[in-house]
Motif scaffolding. Sequence first.
Motif, PDB file in Angstrom:
ATOM      1  N   LYS A  18       0.823  -1.202   0.000  1.00 11.25           N
ATOM      2  CA  LYS A  18       0.000   0.000   0.000  1.00 11.25           C
ATOM      3  C   LYS A  18       0.862   1.258   0.000  1.00 11.25           C
ATOM      4  CE  LYS A  18      -3.790   2.249   2.512  1.00 11.25           C
ATOM      5  NZ  LYS A  18      -4.700   2.156   3.689  1.00 11.25           N
ATOM      6  N   LYS A  19       1.936   1.255   0.801  1.00 13.47           N
ATOM      7  CA  LYS A  19       2.826   2.413   0.839  1.00 13.47           C
ATOM      8  C   LYS A  19       3.542   2.586  -0.497  1.00 13.47           C
ATOM      9  CE  LYS A  19       3.715   2.686   5.802  1.00 13.47           C
ATOM     10  NZ  LYS A  19       4.738   2.624   6.868  1.00 13.47           N
ATOM     11  N   PHE A  20       3.965   1.457  -1.072  1.00 19.96           N
ATOM     12  CA  PHE A  20       4.636   1.547  -2.371  1.00 19.96           C
ATOM     13  C   PHE A  20       3.697   2.149  -3.414  1.00 19.96           C
ATOM     14  CE2 PHE A  20       5.377  -0.306  -6.571  1.00 19.96           C
ATOM     15  CZ  PHE A  20       6.647   0.190  -6.817  1.00 19.96           C
ATOM     16  N   ALA A  21       2.430   1.687  -3.397  1.00 20.59           N
ATOM     17  CA  ALA A  21       1.459   2.218  -4.345  1.00 20.59           C
ATOM     18  C   ALA A  21       1.246   3.712  -4.125  1.00 20.59           C
ATOM     19  CB  ALA A  21       0.137   1.463  -4.210  1.00 20.59           C
ATOM     20  N   THR A  22       1.260   4.149  -2.860  1.00 16.11           N
ATOM     21  CA  THR A  22       1.076   5.570  -2.564  1.00 16.11           C
ATOM     22  C   THR A  22       2.272   6.387  -3.029  1.00 16.11           C
ATOM     23  OG1 THR A  22      -0.259   4.996  -0.619  1.00 16.11           O
ATOM     24  CG2 THR A  22       0.602   7.241  -0.732  1.00 16.11           C
ATOM     25  N   TYR A  23       3.488   5.897  -2.712  1.00 16.19           N
ATOM     26  CA  TYR A  23       4.694   6.604  -3.148  1.00 16.19           C
ATOM     27  C   TYR A  23       4.752   6.673  -4.672  1.00 16.19           C
ATOM     28  CZ  TYR A  23       6.716   6.424   1.565  1.00 16.19           C
ATOM     29  OH  TYR A  23       6.957   6.585   2.899  1.00 16.19           O
ATOM     30  N   LEU A  24       4.544   5.527  -5.320  1.00 13.78           N
ATOM     31  CA  LEU A  24       4.632   5.486  -6.769  1.00 13.78           C
ATOM     32  C   LEU A  24       3.521   6.316  -7.402  1.00 13.78           C
ATOM     33  CD1 LEU A  24       5.982   4.410  -9.286  1.00 13.78           C
ATOM     34  CD2 LEU A  24       4.543   2.366  -9.133  1.00 13.78           C
ATOM     35  N   GLY A  25       2.300   6.163  -6.879  1.00 13.85           N
ATOM     36  CA  GLY A  25       1.176   6.921  -7.438  1.00 13.85           C
ATOM     37  C   GLY A  25       1.359   8.408  -7.305  1.00 13.85           C
ATOM     38  N   SER A  26       1.833   8.865  -6.137  1.00 14.70           N
ATOM     39  CA  SER A  26       2.038  10.303  -5.943  1.00 14.70           C
ATOM     40  C   SER A  26       3.154  10.824  -6.839  1.00 14.70           C
ATOM     41  CB  SER A  26       2.359  10.598  -4.472  1.00 14.70           C
ATOM     42  OG  SER A  26       3.604  10.034  -4.096  1.00 14.70           O
ATOM     43  N   SER A  27       4.207  10.021  -7.018  1.00 13.25           N
ATOM     44  CA  SER A  27       5.304  10.447  -7.887  1.00 13.25           C
ATOM     45  C   SER A  27       4.856  10.506  -9.344  1.00 13.25           C
ATOM     46  CB  SER A  27       6.496   9.504  -7.734  1.00 13.25           C
ATOM     47  OG  SER A  27       7.054   9.619  -6.448  1.00 13.25           O
ATOM     48  N   VAL A  28       4.037   9.532  -9.738  1.00 13.32           N
ATOM     49  CA  VAL A  28       3.514   9.544 -11.108  1.00 13.32           C
ATOM     50  C   VAL A  28       2.647  10.779 -11.327  1.00 13.32           C
ATOM     51  CG1 VAL A  28       1.943   8.396 -12.702  1.00 13.32           C
ATOM     52  CG2 VAL A  28       3.643   7.052 -11.448  1.00 13.32           C
ATOM     53  N   PHE A 269      11.362  10.398 -16.438  1.00 15.30           N
ATOM     54  CA  PHE A 269      11.273   8.990 -16.068  1.00 15.30           C
ATOM     55  C   PHE A 269      12.276   8.617 -14.984  1.00 15.30           C
ATOM     56  CE2 PHE A 269       8.634   8.786 -19.722  1.00 15.30           C
ATOM     57  CZ  PHE A 269       7.795   7.703 -19.498  1.00 15.30           C
ATOM     58  N   GLU A 270      13.261   9.469 -14.760  1.00 18.41           N
ATOM     59  CA  GLU A 270      14.137   9.260 -13.606  1.00 18.41           C
ATOM     60  C   GLU A 270      13.343   9.387 -12.314  1.00 18.41           C
ATOM     61  OE1 GLU A 270      18.415  10.885 -11.847  1.00 18.41           O
ATOM     62  OE2 GLU A 270      17.482  11.870 -13.561  1.00 18.41           O
ATOM     63  N   GLU A 271      12.300  10.212 -12.339  1.00 17.02           N
ATOM     64  CA  GLU A 271      11.443  10.333 -11.164  1.00 17.02           C
ATOM     65  C   GLU A 271      10.710   9.025 -10.869  1.00 17.02           C
ATOM     66  OE1 GLU A 271      11.465  12.890  -9.185  1.00 17.02           O
ATOM     67  OE2 GLU A 271      12.901  13.901 -10.493  1.00 17.02           O
ATOM     68  N   PHE A 272      10.407   8.258 -11.921  1.00 18.19           N
ATOM     69  CA  PHE A 272       9.822   6.934 -11.720  1.00 18.19           C
ATOM     70  C   PHE A 272      10.778   6.045 -10.934  1.00 18.19           C
ATOM     71  CE2 PHE A 272      10.057   2.587 -13.492  1.00 18.19           C
ATOM     72  CZ  PHE A 272       8.896   2.059 -12.942  1.00 18.19           C
ATOM     73  N   THR A 273      12.057   6.084 -11.289  1.00 16.72           N
ATOM     74  CA  THR A 273      13.032   5.268 -10.556  1.00 16.72           C
ATOM     75  C   THR A 273      13.173   5.748  -9.113  1.00 16.72           C
ATOM     76  OG1 THR A 273      14.986   6.610 -11.128  1.00 16.72           O
ATOM     77  CG2 THR A 273      14.269   4.974 -12.727  1.00 16.72           C
ATOM     78  N   LYS A 274      13.101   7.068  -8.917  1.00 15.60           N
ATOM     79  CA  LYS A 274      13.193   7.599  -7.559  1.00 15.60           C
ATOM     80  C   LYS A 274      11.999   7.177  -6.717  1.00 15.60           C
ATOM     81  CE  LYS A 274      16.012  11.647  -8.704  1.00 15.60           C
ATOM     82  NZ  LYS A 274      16.063  13.132  -8.749  1.00 15.60           N
ATOM     83  N   ALA A 275      10.828   7.060  -7.366  1.00 21.23           N
ATOM     84  CA  ALA A 275       9.640   6.611  -6.643  1.00 21.23           C
ATOM     85  C   ALA A 275       9.815   5.180  -6.153  1.00 21.23           C
ATOM     86  CB  ALA A 275       8.412   6.722  -7.545  1.00 21.23           C
TER      87      ALA A 275
END
Length: 445
Positions: A18-28, A269-275
Motif C-alpha cells: 500500500k505504501k509503495f502504491a502511494t509513493y509510486l502513485g504520488s510520484s507519477v 522517467f528518472e522520477e519513476f526510478t526515484k519513486a
Amino acid sequence: MINLNKYVAGGVNATMVKKFATYLGSSVVANILPFLVMPFIANALTPEDFGKISNFGVLVAILVPFISLQQPQFVQASYFDLEAPKRRELVSNVIYLMIFLSLIFFVVLLFFGQIIENNLLIPASWGRLAVVVALGSAIFLARATVLRLEGDAKNYAKFNIGYKASTSLLSLVLIVWIGLPWTGYIISSASASFFFIALSVFFFWKTGKMTLRPVVNQTRSILSFGVPLLLFAVAPLLRRAADKVIITKAIGLTENGVYSLAFTFAVLFEEFTKAVYSTYIPRLYKGLSKIDLKSKTTESKVVSPEEASKVRVSLVKEAYLIFIAIAFGLFIGYFALKAVILFFLDASYHGSIPYLSYLLVFIFLKSMNYYFVQLVLYTKKTTSFSFSMFATAAVHLGLSIALVKPFGIYGIIIGLLLSEVLKLLITFFMVHKRYHLPWVNFLTK
C-alpha cells in the motif's frame, strides 16, 4: 539475536504494498503534471527560449548540492541510529545550515552574475533567483526524506504533488495564458519554492521535528559527510552544464533546446526510478542497521552469520527485481514519449526523438548506480568515493570535447553513456569489496 526470518521471507506485506502504491502513485501524478503541461509550454516558446529554461535548470541543479550538502542523505543514513531528541537536533541543523548556505550563494551571485550571463545566456538578475529555487529543492528533499523514513506515505503524497503541481500550473498560467516568455518559468519556480520553504519549516516545527533555535553539536558530522560528497554531487551537474555550453558554442542554442527537450523528457522517467527507491531505501537502511554492515568486517554484530547471509541474499534478489521493474518502465516510456513528441509538439522538436532511446538507457544505468551509491553512503565513508566519481566526470568532459565535432549531439551522448558505465563499475566494485553480496550465486544460497 534478532530473528530476521520475517524480515527476509515475509517482509513484503499489505502495508508495504500500500505504501509503495502511494509513493509510486504520488510520484507519477506529481511528475505527470510537468509532462502534461510541457507540450503547451514548449509550443508557446521558441526552442531558444526552451534552451534558456534548460540552462536555468542547470544553474539550479549546480546550486542544490552546495546548499543541501547532501544533508537529506545524511539524515537518511543516520535516522534509525538516533533517538527522537537527537533526530530533532539533526533536522534543525539541516534546515538552518541550508538557509545559511543559500544566503552565502546569493551574495556570491551578486558578484559573479556576469559570468553566468556570459556562459548560460541568462540575465544576471534572473539567475539570482536560482538560489531561491535551489533552497526550495533542498528543503523539499529534507522534508520528503523524513516523511519517507517515518513511513508517512499519505503526507508525502500530498507534499510531493503539491510542490510539483504549483510550479507546473503556475508556469502554464504565466507562459500560455498571460504570454510571458521563458521568464514566466523562472517566476513560477521561484514563487512556488518560496511558498514551500515556509510551509516545510512550519510543519517541521509544528510536528516537533525541529526547534526554533539551531543546535550545532551535530554540524561537524554533517559537514564531514557532506563536504566530500560535493565532488560526487556536483560532478554530474558540471558534466551536464559543460554539455550545454559545448552544444551551445559548437552547434547552437536551437539545437541545445531540441536536445534539452529529449533530455528533460528522459529525466521525467528518472522520477519513476526515484519513486521505486523512495519506498525501498528506508527498508534497505533499516535492514542494514540491524546487521551492522557499517563495521569494517563482513561479520554481523547484531545477528548470527547465517541470518546475516540471508539478509544479503534478500538484498540481491530485491535489487534485481528493482532493476527489472525500472527497465520495463523505461521501455514502455520510450514509446509514450515518442508519441507525445510526434502528436503534440511542433515539428521543430521532432528532431529530439532519435536521442530518446539512448538517453533512457542512460537513465537506466543511472538508476542502477543509484542503488549502489546508497550502500556506499550508508557507511558514511565518502571521500575516496567522491574523488572517483569526479574523475568520471572529467572523463566525460574530455570525451564530449573530442566527439562533439565529428558526431555532433551523438558525440555528447556517447560520452554520457561511457562515463556512466565507468561510474557504475567503480561503484559496484567498491560495494562488492565492502559487503560481498552474492550477485552471481544468490540463487544457490
